[in-house]
Scaffold this active site. Structure first.
Site, mmCIF file in Angstrom:
data_model
loop_
_atom_site.group_PDB
_atom_site.id
_atom_site.type_symbol
_atom_site.label_atom_id
_atom_site.label_comp_id
_atom_site.label_asym_id
_atom_site.label_seq_id
_atom_site.Cartn_x
_atom_site.Cartn_y
_atom_site.Cartn_z
ATOM 1 N N HIS A 131 -2.741 1.898 8.442
ATOM 2 C CA HIS A 131 -3.819 1.099 7.845
ATOM 3 C C HIS A 131 -4.013 -0.161 8.676
ATOM 4 C CE1 HIS A 131 -6.222 -1.240 5.119
ATOM 5 N NE2 HIS A 131 -5.247 -2.075 4.833
ATOM 6 N N HIS A 135 -6.834 -3.552 9.787
ATOM 7 C CA HIS A 135 -8.028 -4.336 9.432
ATOM 8 C C HIS A 135 -8.964 -4.376 10.640
ATOM 9 C CE1 HIS A 135 -5.775 -6.520 5.911
ATOM 10 N NE2 HIS A 135 -5.926 -5.224 5.724
ATOM 11 N N GLU A 163 0.822 -1.221 0.000
ATOM 12 C CA GLU A 163 0.000 0.000 0.000
ATOM 13 C C GLU A 163 0.855 1.270 0.000
ATOM 14 O OE1 GLU A 163 -2.916 -0.499 -0.703
ATOM 15 O OE2 GLU A 163 -3.598 -2.379 0.195
ATOM 16 N N GLU A 222 -17.402 11.006 23.043
ATOM 17 C CA GLU A 222 -16.070 11.548 22.716
ATOM 18 C C GLU A 222 -15.817 11.612 21.206
ATOM 19 O OE1 GLU A 222 -13.615 7.329 23.204
ATOM 20 O OE2 GLU A 222 -12.620 9.197 23.714
HETATM 21 O O1 2HA Z 1 -4.105 -3.827 2.224
HETATM 22 O O2 2HA Z 1 -3.339 -4.796 4.520
HETATM 23 O O3 2HA Z 1 -1.535 -7.084 3.480
HETATM 24 C C1 2HA Z 1 -3.080 -4.728 2.200
HETATM 25 C C2 2HA Z 1 -2.664 -5.079 3.570
HETATM 26 C C3 2HA Z 1 -1.387 -5.757 3.755
HETATM 27 ZN ZN ZN Z 2 -5.272 -4.064 4.119
#
Ligand code: 2HA
Ligand code: ZN
Length: 274
Positions: A139, A141, A115, A169
């Site tokens: 980033h 998940h 990314e 908040e």
């Molecule tokens: O978006 O999160 O694997 C790709 C990731 C890394």
């Molecule tokens: Zn990802």
């Protein structure tokens, strides 16, 4: 100074470990980057080597000659504290912002995060908008935010309002709101462009059915932002699991009072009547 002893490296490692503990980084999921300050580059310069120039996959002229600490493609957040040199790298950009070279790390080969275009385009937008204050792009998940992208309309206004309502908040922590990118192929320039466009307005961009990007000044603020928005999403998931509607909530008038009390500006586009 050894690279591992630099404060910015310690902060980066702690953030990776914290994200792993939250459960946001299964396998090689997620990525993190930090735009290194000039004096920090100076402090570790003796350890930097010159790798080969490679194409970034996009163009970021306003980041020319800057250095970044980034997680590696295919590398696991879980391993960052245990094996830093094999999990992350420091990269330098060329004078046009078209190519990068690895100057430290990835000792067993490899490349920066897949990314990288999104990270660098977000850094470019934020550097310019904040006069250089913002340095971290993250980033993750985020489980509950991802879950919500299957049930809420993929609209900035709706995600922002629903997430604000879940914890008092939230409008204070992310008063500008959150943006939403529809499902797209990750890793390329197109999703990077869509994300960085949202970063002109927001510090948070949700990738439908994938995860979240957060931007901030330092590791604490950026991790805290991700943590806050994901917790809010968790409350919303719990609430929706109990019943589909709310018996009571924070109303637009309440948000306006909150904005006055905490001296934040809350855009009226999020305070629509339902
Ligand atoms: O978006 O999160 O694997 C790709 C990731 C890394
Ligand atoms: Zn990802």
């Amino acid at each position: 100074m050894k690279v591992m002893e630099a404060e910015f490296v310690k902060g980066f490692i702690r953030m990776a470990a914290d994200g792993w503990e939250q459960g946001w980084h299964e396998r090689n999921g997620g990525n993190l980057s930090y735009r290194i300050k000039d004096e920090e580059v100076e402090s570790i310069k003796e350890h930097l080597k010159e790798g080969e120039w490679r194409d970034i996959g996009t163009v970021v002229p306003k980041l020319a000659k800057e250095y970044f600490l980034v997680t590696g493609s295919g590398k696991y957040f879980r391993n960052v504290p245990l094996n830093l040199e094999n999990s992350v790298c420091i990269i330098e950009l060329d004078e046009k912002g078209e190519n990068y070279r690895i100057v430290w790390g990835m000792v067993n080969g490899g490349t920066p995060t897949s990314e990288l275009p999104s990270h660098l385009m977000n850094h470019e937008v934020k550097k310019e908008l904040t006069e250089g204050r913002y340095r971290v792009i993250y980033h993750a998940h985020t489980t509950n935010i991802i879950a919500l992208t299957f049930v809420l309309p993929l609209k900035d206004e709706i995600f922002t309002r629903e997430l604000w309502e879940m914890a008092t908040e939230c409008p204070v922590v992310f008063p500008d709101g959150v943006g939403v990118v529809p499902w797209m192929i990750p890793g390329g320039r197109e999703i990077a462009e869509a994300t960085s466009r949202l970063m002109k307005t927001y510090d948070l961009a949700i990738w439908a059915h994938h995860g979240t990007f957060a931007a901030g000044e330092d590791f604490d603020l950026t991790f805290g932002l991700m943590h806050t928005v994901e917790k809010s999403a968790e409350i919303l998931v719990k609430m929706l699991s109990m019943r589909p509607d709310k018996r009571q909530t924070i109303e637009p008038e309440d948000f306006r009072k909150l904005a006055d009390g905490f001296q934040v500006k809350l855009p009226e586009k999020f305070l629509y009547e339902k």
